[in-house]
Design an enzyme around this catalytic site. Structure first.
Site, PDB file in Angstrom:
ATOM      1  N   GLU A 150     -10.669 -12.299   1.870  1.00  0.00           N
ATOM      2  CA  GLU A 150      -9.300 -12.789   1.693  1.00  0.00           C
ATOM      3  C   GLU A 150      -8.286 -11.705   2.033  1.00  0.00           C
ATOM      4  O   GLU A 150      -8.589 -10.526   2.012  1.00  0.00           O
ATOM      5  CB  GLU A 150      -9.075 -13.279   0.263  1.00  0.00           C
ATOM      6  CG  GLU A 150      -9.677 -12.424  -0.834  1.00  0.00           C
ATOM      7  CD  GLU A 150      -9.146 -11.026  -0.935  1.00  0.00           C
ATOM      8  OE1 GLU A 150      -7.929 -10.842  -0.747  1.00  0.00           O
ATOM      9  OE2 GLU A 150      -9.933 -10.101  -1.188  1.00  0.00           O
ATOM     10  N   GLU A 197     -10.900  -8.302   1.500  1.00  0.00           N
ATOM     11  CA  GLU A 197     -11.218  -8.666   2.886  1.00  0.00           C
ATOM     12  C   GLU A 197     -12.672  -9.093   3.061  1.00  0.00           C
ATOM     13  O   GLU A 197     -13.067  -9.525   4.136  1.00  0.00           O
ATOM     14  CB  GLU A 197     -10.936  -7.519   3.873  1.00  0.00           C
ATOM     15  CG  GLU A 197      -9.524  -7.014   3.884  1.00  0.00           C
ATOM     16  CD  GLU A 197      -9.327  -5.856   4.862  1.00  0.00           C
ATOM     17  OE1 GLU A 197     -10.239  -5.562   5.662  1.00  0.00           O
ATOM     18  OE2 GLU A 197      -8.250  -5.238   4.823  1.00  0.00           O
TER      19      GLU A 197
END
Length: 345
Positions: A173, A315
């Site tokens: 994310e 991430e």
């Protein structure tokens, strides 16, 4: 046709017979029983999940969901929202952390833009699935409308489907302000209020207290509605958190093991399990994040991270860093000699 939403359809159960077979084989390898610790458990669990006598983690796919957050209007981040769109560009260019790790692993990488504040042009390896200009401010109203949250779940499912026939799925994310949304959603699901709030991108002590105050105000405002995990996700979550949630459920329904990343991804995993309890059987946890609230989330899921490296980037990087452990577990299981093969009595 059933009116049951797709995210409530129970996933299959891992193959317990294959798990038992894997444990028996592990006990015949040239080592003291259990001496490879959690690597042995990983191999047996992956065999049961994948339905294979010999588990493999060769084809890895990483989906990174990006979106902005209206709660940034409350000064809960030390980083401007423009960074979200900027990082999507860097993911596409291949020089962000998760892009580097994906190349090292030979993994597929796709970025799904669910709602950056700034519109973006067409970019390589980026899917434009923008549902809104970020969420609304959870302190003053619901973060998302009903149609938007279900659309974000669906985009997560589509992202998993695009991953193809992978051995392992990782969800990452990116979204400035998303540690606030994750802390609020996790706090709502666990009844912890703002206890999960931490420094995120680098807030000082005063900034963390401000974040907690905003979360407490949001939870108080939405309190009567937070008993439903879907409604909690809609009211205090984020577009990228919803996307992750949908992807995790879809992966479990397709018998694909999931390697969960850090704080925000674990909140999405918790949401997925609350929506569909059978999803828990398909989750591995890549690392123990340095974000303080992650410990409580792992405890709630009866989970333990494979690594503890002080990481807190998100991430999908913490999960990606743990992939070699899963690959080693599978290689040991497949390639070690048994006592009989080695001629030992």
């Amino acid at each position: 046709m059933s009116d049951t939403p797709w995210w409530h359809t129970p996933p299959p159960r891992p193959d317990t017979a294959l798990a038992a077979r894997a444990r028996r084989r592990l006990d015949t390898l040239i080592k003291p029983p259990g001496s490879l610790g959690r690597l042995e458990a990983l191999a047996a669990t992956l065999a049961a999940q994948q339905g294979r006598p010999e588990p493999r983690v060769e084809r890895v796919h990483i989906s990174v969901f990006a979106a902005d957050h209206g709660v940034c209007a409350e000064a809960i981040s030390s980083v401007p929202q423009a960074v979200t769109a900027g990082m999507v560009r860097r993911f596409s260019a291949g020089d962000a952390a998760i892009a580097v790790l994906a190349r090292q692993l030979g993994a597929g990488l796709e970025v799904i833009n669910l709602g950056t504040l700034e519109p973006l042009p067409a970019l390589p390896a980026v899917v434009d699935a923008r549902l809104a200009r970020g969420t609304a401010n959870m302190r003053t109203g619901p973060a998302m409308g009903c149609e938007t949250v279900t659309a974000a779940l669906e985009e997560g499912r589509r992202a998993f489907w695009r991953a193809g026939d992978c051995d392992l799925f990782i969800g990452g994310e990116m979204g400035i302000g998303n540690t606030t949304a994750a802390a609020a959603l996790g706090g709502a699901l666990l009844g912890l209020g703002s206890e999960l709030a931490g420094p995120g991108t680098g807030l000082d002590a005063a900034g963390v207290e401000r974040k907690r105050a905003v979360i407490d105000q949001a939870l108080h405002r939405h309190g009567p509605h937070l008993a439903s995990p879907l409604e909690a996700l809609r009211r205090v979550g984020g577009l990228e958190i919803a996307g992750l949630t949908g992807a995790f459920i879809a992966a479990a329904q397709a018998r694909t093991p999931v390697l969960v990343d850090g704080f925000i991804a674990t909140v999405a995993a918790l949401t997925a399990v609350r929506l569909n309890p059978g999803v828990r059987d398909w989750l591995h946890f890549g690392h123990h994040s340095a974000e303080p609230g992650h410990t409580r989330l792992l405890q709630a899921l009866a989970a333990e991270g494979l690594l503890d490296l002080g990481m807190r980037l998100g991430e999908g990087t913490g999960a990606a860093a743990a992939v070699p452990l899963l690959r080693m577990a599978c290689a040991l299981y497949r390639e070690m000699a048994t006592f009989q093969e080695a001629g030992f009595t």
